[in-house]
Enzyme design. Sequence first.
Site, PDB file in Angstrom:
ATOM      1  CB  ILE A 169      -0.962   0.184   1.264  1.00 42.94           C
ATOM      2  CG1 ILE A 169      -1.981  -1.178   1.289  1.00 42.94           C
ATOM      3  CG2 ILE A 169      -1.730   1.288   1.509  1.00 42.94           C
ATOM      4  CD1 ILE A 169      -2.704  -1.323   2.378  1.00 42.94           C
ATOM      5  CG  ASP A 197      10.081   0.248   4.248  1.00 49.31           C
ATOM      6  OD1 ASP A 197      10.178  -0.197   5.239  1.00 49.31           O
ATOM      7  OD2 ASP A 197       9.115   0.247   3.543  1.00 49.31           O
ATOM      8  CG  ASP A 206      12.931   0.190  13.180  1.00 48.66           C
ATOM      9  OD1 ASP A 206      11.594   0.927  13.453  1.00 48.66           O
ATOM     10  OD2 ASP A 206      13.162  -0.659  13.423  1.00 48.66           O
ATOM     11  CB  ALA A 211       5.509   2.055   8.355  1.00 45.69           C
ATOM     12  CG  ASN A 237      -1.698 -19.510  21.871  1.00 46.39           C
ATOM     13  OD1 ASN A 237      -1.395 -20.405  23.065  1.00 46.39           O
ATOM     14  ND2 ASN A 237      -2.776 -20.109  21.140  1.00 46.39           N
ATOM     15  CE1 TYR A 288      -2.602  -4.363  11.650  1.00 45.42           C
ATOM     16  CE2 TYR A 288      -4.561  -4.867  11.318  1.00 45.42           C
ATOM     17  CZ  TYR A 288      -3.396  -4.299  10.671  1.00 45.42           C
ATOM     18  OH  TYR A 288      -3.470  -3.751   9.579  1.00 45.42           O
ATOM     19  CE  LYS A 290      -2.950  -0.759  11.264  1.00 44.12           C
ATOM     20  NZ  LYS A 290      -2.159   0.142  10.554  1.00 44.12           N
TER      21      LYS A 290
HETATM   22  P1  NAD Z   1       3.241  -4.372   4.077  1.00 44.89           P
HETATM   23  O1  NAD Z   1       3.763  -5.600   5.060  1.00 44.89           O
HETATM   24  O2  NAD Z   1       3.190  -4.919   2.521  1.00 44.89           O
HETATM   25  O3  NAD Z   1       3.988  -3.288   3.990  1.00 44.89           O
HETATM   26  C1  NAD Z   1       4.343  -2.621   5.155  1.00 44.89           C
HETATM   27  C2  NAD Z   1       5.634  -1.749   5.196  1.00 44.89           C
HETATM   28  O4  NAD Z   1       5.712  -1.178   6.334  1.00 44.89           O
HETATM   29  C3  NAD Z   1       6.723  -2.620   4.771  1.00 44.89           C
HETATM   30  O5  NAD Z   1       7.678  -2.218   3.637  1.00 44.89           O
HETATM   31  C4  NAD Z   1       7.744  -2.612   6.018  1.00 44.89           C
HETATM   32  O6  NAD Z   1       8.876  -2.856   5.800  1.00 44.89           O
HETATM   33  C5  NAD Z   1       7.069  -1.344   6.633  1.00 44.89           C
HETATM   34  N1  NAD Z   1       7.566  -1.114   7.879  1.00 44.89           N
HETATM   35  C6  NAD Z   1       7.191  -2.091   8.998  1.00 44.89           C
HETATM   36  N2  NAD Z   1       7.674  -1.719  10.320  1.00 44.89           N
HETATM   37  C7  NAD Z   1       8.593  -0.444   9.907  1.00 44.89           C
HETATM   38  C8  NAD Z   1       9.365   0.264  10.735  1.00 44.89           C
HETATM   39  N3  NAD Z   1       9.463  -0.075  12.224  1.00 44.89           N
HETATM   40  N4  NAD Z   1       9.609   1.304  10.250  1.00 44.89           N
HETATM   41  C9  NAD Z   1       9.586   1.625   8.911  1.00 44.89           C
HETATM   42  N5  NAD Z   1       8.863   0.947   7.965  1.00 44.89           N
HETATM   43  C10 NAD Z   1       8.353  -0.114   8.475  1.00 44.89           C
HETATM   44  O7  NAD Z   1       1.830  -3.992   4.434  1.00 44.89           O
HETATM   45  P2  NAD Z   1       0.575  -3.258   3.669  1.00 44.89           P
HETATM   46  O8  NAD Z   1      -0.366  -4.647   3.073  1.00 44.89           O
HETATM   47  O9  NAD Z   1       1.102  -2.598   2.467  1.00 44.89           O
HETATM   48  O10 NAD Z   1       0.068  -2.354   4.717  1.00 44.89           O
HETATM   49  C11 NAD Z   1       0.347  -1.252   4.748  1.00 44.89           C
HETATM   50  C12 NAD Z   1      -0.485  -0.562   5.903  1.00 44.89           C
HETATM   51  O11 NAD Z   1      -2.057  -0.563   5.820  1.00 44.89           O
HETATM   52  C13 NAD Z   1      -0.307  -1.159   7.436  1.00 44.89           C
HETATM   53  O12 NAD Z   1      -0.458  -0.084   8.297  1.00 44.89           O
HETATM   54  C14 NAD Z   1      -1.553  -2.188   7.697  1.00 44.89           C
HETATM   55  O13 NAD Z   1      -1.688  -2.172   8.866  1.00 44.89           O
HETATM   56  C15 NAD Z   1      -2.491  -1.350   6.780  1.00 44.89           C
HETATM   57  N6  NAD Z   1      -3.410  -2.202   6.373  1.00 44.89           N
HETATM   58  C16 NAD Z   1      -3.488  -3.401   5.441  1.00 44.89           C
HETATM   59  C17 NAD Z   1      -4.452  -4.354   4.932  1.00 44.89           C
HETATM   60  C18 NAD Z   1      -4.194  -5.114   3.765  1.00 44.89           C
HETATM   61  O14 NAD Z   1      -5.107  -5.752   3.640  1.00 44.89           O
HETATM   62  N7  NAD Z   1      -3.257  -5.363   3.238  1.00 44.89           N
HETATM   63  C19 NAD Z   1      -5.563  -4.035   5.714  1.00 44.89           C
HETATM   64  C20 NAD Z   1      -5.897  -3.132   6.744  1.00 44.89           C
HETATM   65  C21 NAD Z   1      -4.782  -2.035   7.119  1.00 44.89           C
END
Ligand code: NAD
Length: 468
Positions: free
Chosen positions: A240, A259, A282, A310, A320, A374, A378
């Site tokens: 995303i 990232d 980070d 992120a 668990n 989570y 959120k």
């Molecule tokens: P993804 O895992 O593909 O990408 C997440 C990115 O965040 C990764 O590139 C990761 O390296 C980066 N990241 C993680 N920890 C980090 C840190 N400490 N510092 C800097 N960067 C960091 O996930 P996605 O599916 O693209 O999700 C993006 C956002 O959308 C997230 O917040 C996720 O919770 C939210 N989201 C996703 C979905 C879905 O269906 N994919 C649904 C609801 C919410």
Amino acid sequence: MSDRYLDFVNSPFGQLLAKNLGLPSPQPLDRFVAGQPVVSGTVLLGAAAGSDLTGAIAQVLSNISAETYALFDGGVHQAAASVGLATQAYTPAAEDGQKFKALVFDASGITRSDDLIAIYNFFNPVIRKLAVSGRIIVIGRTPELLEDAKHATAQRALEGFTRAIGKEVKKGSTAQLIYVAPGAEADLESTLRFFISPKSAYVSGQVARVQATGIAGETPDWTRPLAGKVALVTGASRGIGEAIAQVLARDGAHVIALDVPQQEADLNRVAADIGGSVLALDITSAEAPARIAEHVKSAHGGLDIIVHNAGVTRDKTLANMKEQLWNLVININLSSEERINDELLAQGAIRQNGRVICVSSISGIAGNMGQSNYAVSKAGVIGLVNSSVKPLLAKGITINAVAPGFIETQMTAAIPFAIREAGRRMNSMSQGGLPVDVAETIAWYASPASNGVNGNIVRVCGQSLIGA
Ligand code: NAD
């Protein structure tokens, strides 16, 4: 990450099989392609008697050059003519073959529950005439701001209509409700443009509030509304976040893609593709907030948009779950966002008419089995939006969040098959969304014309049954 079922049921054999077995038939959704008109098709505009938003709506339809028809005058022709929009009269006939890409209804004049019949009268004869990937948009007045109790009740009732109709229309169509606060009429444009266009392909059954924020709006070049703006996107190396970086850059912003250092190769690729720059760190590290503030100030003199994208999942039932997994998820998804916002604001690094945009999740609205950490993080993001509206407004900055449902990314590809398939299909579109759907919603918030869009939590979930 591809939806093979969607491809299959749209083949001739798949269509036949799905029909005979009563299986879901997801419609490939219209999505925005740069250069295309905001609405590709005709619009039908109607209004309840006594409505006072028709002029503002007609102004937007005129600006986007929409071919507009009017049903049951109700003052529509006159309001449209006053802003230079020529409307053609339309009388529905069962077999006239007419299709509308959007049905837009000004419900602001509905002041009593008896008057709700006006929505029925407008939509009943024309709902079958909605085109594929069509749009139903009802526009009313913000109930919480109305003094008259009967008026507030009738306006609140509109929400039930759009949520139910979103579940009925099928074929990639959506239904939304926009509440406009008194004094915010001129700020309707960015929201109406978003909801009427294919940019909102995977957003349905939502309520958007346009507020009178008092922040001076900017009228952008609508093809590049973010020209001259600087945006920082966290988690931008993939999924995303990558799509957000691409869409904000398409809209003209310089994007700083952030990232973790382990993702630097992908981050460099994303930034190079869009002519952006890179910040590898980070966000949970102790020095992250100060490093981000220092970077945006020294390299760009400040920031216009920050997108806190992120995020991670570490799913386990509570019984668990190790304490470390609880802490890790809340730290990345929520606490680091608070620390970064605090530092940027303390240093005055976010400019006037700035945007703070957060990424929540429907899990944060509804809760989800195995996701207590989570869901806490959120739901906390929603809390962060709610509690930050006032202090940020004082600095001329808005804050909003998107709450995605099932989006096709590496995060959801990791979900076990049966749960993944359920998440994908249990929504009005019978399919998962794409990262670009979240990105387009964020671009609507980010627009300099969205100064009235503040404190919203809009779900990008195809009207998922979870938490609906
Ligand atoms: P993804 O895992 O593909 O990408 C997440 C990115 O965040 C990764 O590139 C990761 O390296 C980066 N990241 C993680 N920890 C980090 C840190 N400490 N510092 C800097 N960067 C960091 O996930 P996605 O599916 O693209 O999700 C993006 C956002 O959308 C997230 O917040 C996720 O919770 C939210 N989201 C996703 C979905 C879905 O269906 N994919 C649904 C609801 C919410």
